[in-house]
Design a protein around this motif. Sequence first.
Motif, short mmCIF file in Angstrom:
data_model
loop_
_atom_site.label_atom_id
_atom_site.label_comp_id
_atom_site.label_asym_id
_atom_site.label_seq_id
_atom_site.Cartn_x
_atom_site.Cartn_y
_atom_site.Cartn_z
N ARG A 197 0.73 -1.18 -0.01
CA ARG A 197 -0.02 -0.11 -0.12
C ARG A 197 0.86 1.20 -0.01
O ARG A 197 1.62 1.46 0.97
CB ARG A 197 -0.73 0.07 1.34
CG ARG A 197 -2.08 -1.08 1.21
CD ARG A 197 -2.98 -0.95 2.55
NE ARG A 197 -3.54 0.40 2.67
CZ ARG A 197 -4.78 0.34 1.97
NH1 ARG A 197 -5.53 -0.76 1.53
NH2 ARG A 197 -5.26 1.65 2.27
N THR A 198 0.71 2.21 -0.94
CA THR A 198 1.34 3.37 -0.86
C THR A 198 1.35 4.20 0.17
O THR A 198 2.29 4.75 0.54
CB THR A 198 1.00 4.13 -2.31
OG1 THR A 198 1.31 3.22 -3.29
CG2 THR A 198 1.91 5.40 -2.66
N ASP A 199 0.27 4.33 0.73
CA ASP A 199 -0.10 5.34 2.04
C ASP A 199 0.71 4.63 3.11
O ASP A 199 1.36 5.31 3.65
CB ASP A 199 -1.63 5.40 2.26
CG ASP A 199 -2.03 3.94 2.33
OD1 ASP A 199 -1.64 2.80 2.28
OD2 ASP A 199 -3.52 3.90 3.10
N PHE A 200 0.75 3.17 3.15
CA PHE A 200 1.57 2.90 4.31
C PHE A 200 3.08 2.98 4.20
O PHE A 200 3.74 3.45 5.02
CB PHE A 200 1.14 1.47 4.55
CG PHE A 200 1.83 0.79 5.85
CD1 PHE A 200 1.47 0.85 7.16
CD2 PHE A 200 3.20 0.10 5.51
CE1 PHE A 200 1.99 0.28 8.00
CE2 PHE A 200 3.74 -0.41 6.65
CZ PHE A 200 3.27 -0.29 7.95
N VAL A 201 3.44 2.41 2.92
CA VAL A 201 5.03 2.68 2.91
C VAL A 201 5.68 4.06 2.77
O VAL A 201 6.58 4.26 3.35
CB VAL A 201 5.50 1.73 1.62
CG1 VAL A 201 4.97 0.19 1.80
CG2 VAL A 201 4.72 2.23 0.26
N ALA A 234 10.82 3.78 17.11
CA ALA A 234 9.22 4.51 17.14
C ALA A 234 8.26 3.54 17.25
O ALA A 234 7.29 3.70 16.58
CB ALA A 234 9.48 5.54 15.96
N PRO A 235 8.02 2.78 18.22
CA PRO A 235 7.05 1.86 18.18
C PRO A 235 5.52 2.36 18.13
O PRO A 235 4.45 1.89 17.68
CB PRO A 235 7.14 0.71 19.36
CG PRO A 235 8.26 1.66 20.43
CD PRO A 235 8.86 2.41 19.09
N TYR A 236 5.42 3.32 18.96
CA TYR A 236 4.08 4.08 19.08
C TYR A 236 3.67 4.65 17.61
O TYR A 236 2.54 4.38 17.45
CB TYR A 236 4.16 5.23 20.27
CG TYR A 236 2.77 5.79 20.21
CD1 TYR A 236 1.93 5.26 21.15
CD2 TYR A 236 2.52 6.97 19.55
CE1 TYR A 236 0.51 6.08 21.25
CE2 TYR A 236 1.15 7.54 19.76
CZ TYR A 236 0.19 6.98 20.50
OH TYR A 236 -0.95 7.49 20.58
N ALA A 237 4.44 5.16 17.05
CA ALA A 237 4.07 5.91 15.90
C ALA A 237 3.91 4.68 14.91
O ALA A 237 2.85 4.87 14.26
CB ALA A 237 5.30 6.66 15.20
N ALA A 238 4.88 3.70 14.85
CA ALA A 238 4.37 2.70 13.96
C ALA A 238 3.15 2.00 14.16
O ALA A 238 2.50 1.56 13.47
CB ALA A 238 5.68 1.62 14.28
N ALA A 239 2.88 1.61 15.44
CA ALA A 239 1.47 1.24 15.75
C ALA A 239 0.40 2.12 15.22
O ALA A 239 -0.69 1.72 14.99
CB ALA A 239 1.30 1.18 17.36
N MET A 240 0.40 3.43 15.60
CA MET A 240 -0.52 4.34 15.01
C MET A 240 -0.76 4.14 13.63
O MET A 240 -1.77 4.16 13.18
CB MET A 240 -0.34 5.49 15.58
CG MET A 240 -0.54 5.76 17.01
SD MET A 240 -2.11 5.26 17.93
CE MET A 240 -1.38 3.56 18.60
N LEU A 241 0.44 4.10 12.94
CA LEU A 241 0.24 4.04 11.33
C LEU A 241 -0.34 2.64 10.96
O LEU A 241 -1.31 2.67 10.09
CB LEU A 241 1.76 4.19 10.71
CG LEU A 241 1.91 3.74 9.31
CD1 LEU A 241 1.07 4.71 8.56
CD2 LEU A 241 3.37 3.62 8.95
N LEU A 242 -0.19 1.53 11.84
CA LEU A 242 -0.84 0.24 11.64
C LEU A 242 -2.24 0.42 11.77
O LEU A 242 -3.11 -0.06 11.16
CB LEU A 242 -0.32 -0.74 12.33
CG LEU A 242 0.86 -1.50 11.77
CD1 LEU A 242 1.51 -2.63 12.79
CD2 LEU A 242 0.34 -2.34 10.59
#
Length: 286
Positions: free
Chosen positions: A118-122, A265-273
């Motif tokens: 997904r372009t938005d995620f990557v 940055a696990p919090y930022a990564a989790a919020m992105l998921l």
Amino acid sequence: MRVAVVGGDRRAAILASELLRRGHRVHSFALEKAELPAEIPRELSLQVCTYGADCVILPVPAERGGLLNAPLGLNAVSMDETISALWPESLVLGGKFSGKSLELARRGRLRLEDVMRRTDFVTANAAITAECAVGLLLRESERAILGSRCLVVGWGRIGRQLAPRLRALGAVVTVAARDPADRAEAEALGLYALDYNALESAAEETDFVLNTVPARVLTDAFLCCLTAETLLVELASPPGGFDAMLAKNIGLRVLEAPGLPGKSAPYAAAMLLLKTLEQVLREQEE
């Protein structure tokens, strides 16, 4: 919504906690060593964890060497076993599935969503990676970025995010890229650019080398041209852009840092998921 969070690192634990906070029913599997609220069951069976789930969240990347990517789990679980245990018609969110796993998911009639396609995620994930890479340099080197000479290898999503950030902090940044159009784009942004064939000529004048290419584009001869003070940072997934063992053996300092968002940055990564999950659910409703 009932959500099953299966495997993963700290971002998976943070995501599970955030889903619970937002009122969802959350069950976990292969997260025995994670810090989770008491309200989230740590199921002993994958089938129990995923039974009746509206969504199953797998790690990013989902697998390593044929096993579920579960550094916070107690037991190794094969990816074949994981995919085969999921209920038909389940929505499954994860990243970097192997061809074998994709085929198993197709046979099992799973609605598999690979976020790394997904372009938005990557794009957002690359931005987090670039920010984490800058933090890594500041933390692990005695040099300041200001005035340093940085070589960013690759002009993909991470390279495009990382090089301008380094330049904004006062570094002299050179981008190595094979495509002339990519080099022209980098130069248009005020960066220096060169082809991979010219890397050896720039080696001695480099303080930081940051590789973003998951292929061996940095030759052994290039590594031998670097000075002992050069810091090599590997941001790409295996096999990486250079022979890390050789680099260490010749006295270079190497930081192997693939998958930075989940580590730094696990919090930022989790919020992105979570944001991606919400977008996928909206798309499926439409």
